[in-house]
Design an enzyme around this catalytic site. Structure first.
Site, PDB file in Angstrom:
ATOM      1  N   GLU A  73       0.866  -1.183   0.000  1.00 29.64           N
ATOM      2  CA  GLU A  73       0.000   0.000   0.000  1.00 29.64           C
ATOM      3  C   GLU A  73       0.904   1.235   0.000  1.00 29.64           C
ATOM      4  O   GLU A  73       1.191   1.809   1.052  1.00 29.64           O
ATOM      5  CB  GLU A  73      -0.891   0.005   1.251  1.00 29.64           C
ATOM      6  CG  GLU A  73      -1.943  -1.091   1.277  1.00 29.64           C
ATOM      7  CD  GLU A  73      -3.253  -0.680   0.621  1.00 29.64           C
ATOM      8  OE1 GLU A  73      -3.221   0.204  -0.254  1.00 29.64           O
ATOM      9  OE2 GLU A  73      -4.304  -1.242   0.985  1.00 29.64           O
ATOM     10  N   PRO A  74       1.362   1.681  -1.179  1.00 25.76           N
ATOM     11  CA  PRO A  74       2.316   2.800  -1.227  1.00 25.76           C
ATOM     12  C   PRO A  74       1.675   4.186  -1.235  1.00 25.76           C
ATOM     13  O   PRO A  74       2.387   5.190  -1.377  1.00 25.76           O
ATOM     14  CB  PRO A  74       3.038   2.549  -2.558  1.00 25.76           C
ATOM     15  CG  PRO A  74       1.990   1.913  -3.423  1.00 25.76           C
ATOM     16  CD  PRO A  74       1.164   1.049  -2.486  1.00 25.76           C
ATOM     17  N   GLU A  75       0.361   4.289  -1.055  1.00 27.24           N
ATOM     18  CA  GLU A  75      -0.336   5.546  -1.300  1.00 27.24           C
ATOM     19  C   GLU A  75       0.227   6.737  -0.526  1.00 27.24           C
ATOM     20  O   GLU A  75       0.385   7.830  -1.070  1.00 27.24           O
ATOM     21  CB  GLU A  75      -1.838   5.400  -0.984  1.00 27.24           C
ATOM     22  CG  GLU A  75      -2.593   4.509  -1.949  1.00 27.24           C
ATOM     23  CD  GLU A  75      -2.678   3.064  -1.494  1.00 27.24           C
ATOM     24  OE1 GLU A  75      -3.676   2.395  -1.802  1.00 27.24           O
ATOM     25  OE2 GLU A  75      -1.740   2.606  -0.814  1.00 27.24           O
ATOM     26  N   LEU A  76       0.493   6.554   0.768  1.00 29.23           N
ATOM     27  CA  LEU A  76       0.953   7.692   1.569  1.00 29.23           C
ATOM     28  C   LEU A  76       2.302   8.218   1.093  1.00 29.23           C
ATOM     29  O   LEU A  76       2.637   9.383   1.344  1.00 29.23           O
ATOM     30  CB  LEU A  76       1.024   7.312   3.054  1.00 29.23           C
ATOM     31  CG  LEU A  76      -0.245   7.587   3.872  1.00 29.23           C
ATOM     32  CD1 LEU A  76      -1.401   6.700   3.397  1.00 29.23           C
ATOM     33  CD2 LEU A  76      -0.002   7.391   5.363  1.00 29.23           C
TER      34      LEU A  76
END
Length: 275
Positions: free
Chosen positions: A134-137
């Site tokens: 989950e690389p979103e941040l």
């Protein structure tokens, strides 16, 4: 029903949905999300289908939402983002709510919305080469479908979210409870189909009711309300926009997505080096 961005085929009483944008690592844009929803409705209505298997064409399951398209055509304001995020959320969760068992066969990257899609399926089979995250941040975005705390627990979920972890190997995902089985690379689809054929032997009403019972237990613990709240928070994150996201998209528009990803990764490499 015709599809441009996915392939829907019947293998006796199993439906196989293949995300079919291999040149874009099966990144999900709005036309693909629409087709995913329509394909789910089609297999739901087909009484001859007892199990659904989901996979990706080429070397990736899905790299997540199409950032190149977002850079070229960014949504504007709360209303614009609400439509985009709602469509993404509903298309992913359609596999969770599907009245028939869903099995993800994952090869290569399953990131961001692609990771959430694999989590939304009832069973996940991963090849040894599968990579989750989950690389979103890392580039100023939020989490659309926050299933991870419900599957792996809040401690692991926070670590993954806060660090933008995007290189979680299949074996580690298995240890976290996010993957049911890890198989040799290239065998994930056949393994998923074999499980699907086994499930298809069972009375479909029993399977449907049992899935409903499990899902309802999660609902009683507040999962549905929590997911909607997280989606609402993500709407505010995206509509307000963060400096990191603006910088990332500016570089993507000017120099291309690969340059933007290199800029993103360089910032974290520098942070690791400082330690």
């Amino acid at each position: 029903m015709a599809y441009r961005h996915l392939i829907l085929e019947r293998r006796e009483d199993v439906a196989l949905i293949t995300l079919n944008r291999p040149a874009r690592a099966n990144a999900m844009h709005r036309p693909l999300l629409d087709e995913m929803t329509r394909a789910c409705a089609e297999v739901e209505a087909d009484e001859g289908v007892r199990v659904v298997v989901l996979t990706g064409a080429g070397t990736a399951f899905s790299s997540g939402f199409d950032l190149k398209e977002q850079a070229e055509n960014p949504p504007e304001g709360v209303a614009g983002w609400r439509a985009v995020l709602r469509q993404d959320f509903d298309a992913v969760m359609r596999f969770w709510h599907l009245g028939k068992p869903s099995i993800a066969a994952v090869q290569g990257p399953a990131l961001a919305s692609g990771f959430e899609l694999a989590c939304a399926c009832d069973i996940t089979i991963a090849g040894e080469d599968a990579v989750f995250g989950e690389p979103e941040l890392k580039f100023g975005a939020g989490i659309v479908v926050m299933l991870l705390p419900w599957l792996a627990g809040p401690k692991l979920a926070k670590e993954i979210f806060f660090t933008g972890a995007d290189r979680i190997p299949a074996r580690r995902a298995y240890e976290m409870g996010l993957v049911n089985r890890v198989v040799p690379t290239g065998e994930e689809l056949e393994s998923a189909l074999a499980i699907a054929r086994e499930i298809a032997v069972i009375d479909p009403n029993l399977v449907r009711q049992t899935k409903l019972a499990v899902n309802r237990s999660m609902e009683l613990m507040g999962m549905g309300e929590a997911l909607e709240m997280a989606l609402d928070i993500d709407l505010h994150i995206e509509a307000e926009g963060s400096p990191d996201k603006r910088a990332f998209l500016d570089i993507a528009r000017r120099d291309g997505l690969r340059a933007a990803l290199a800029w993103r990764d360089a910032r974290f490499a520098a942070a690791r080096g400082a330690g």
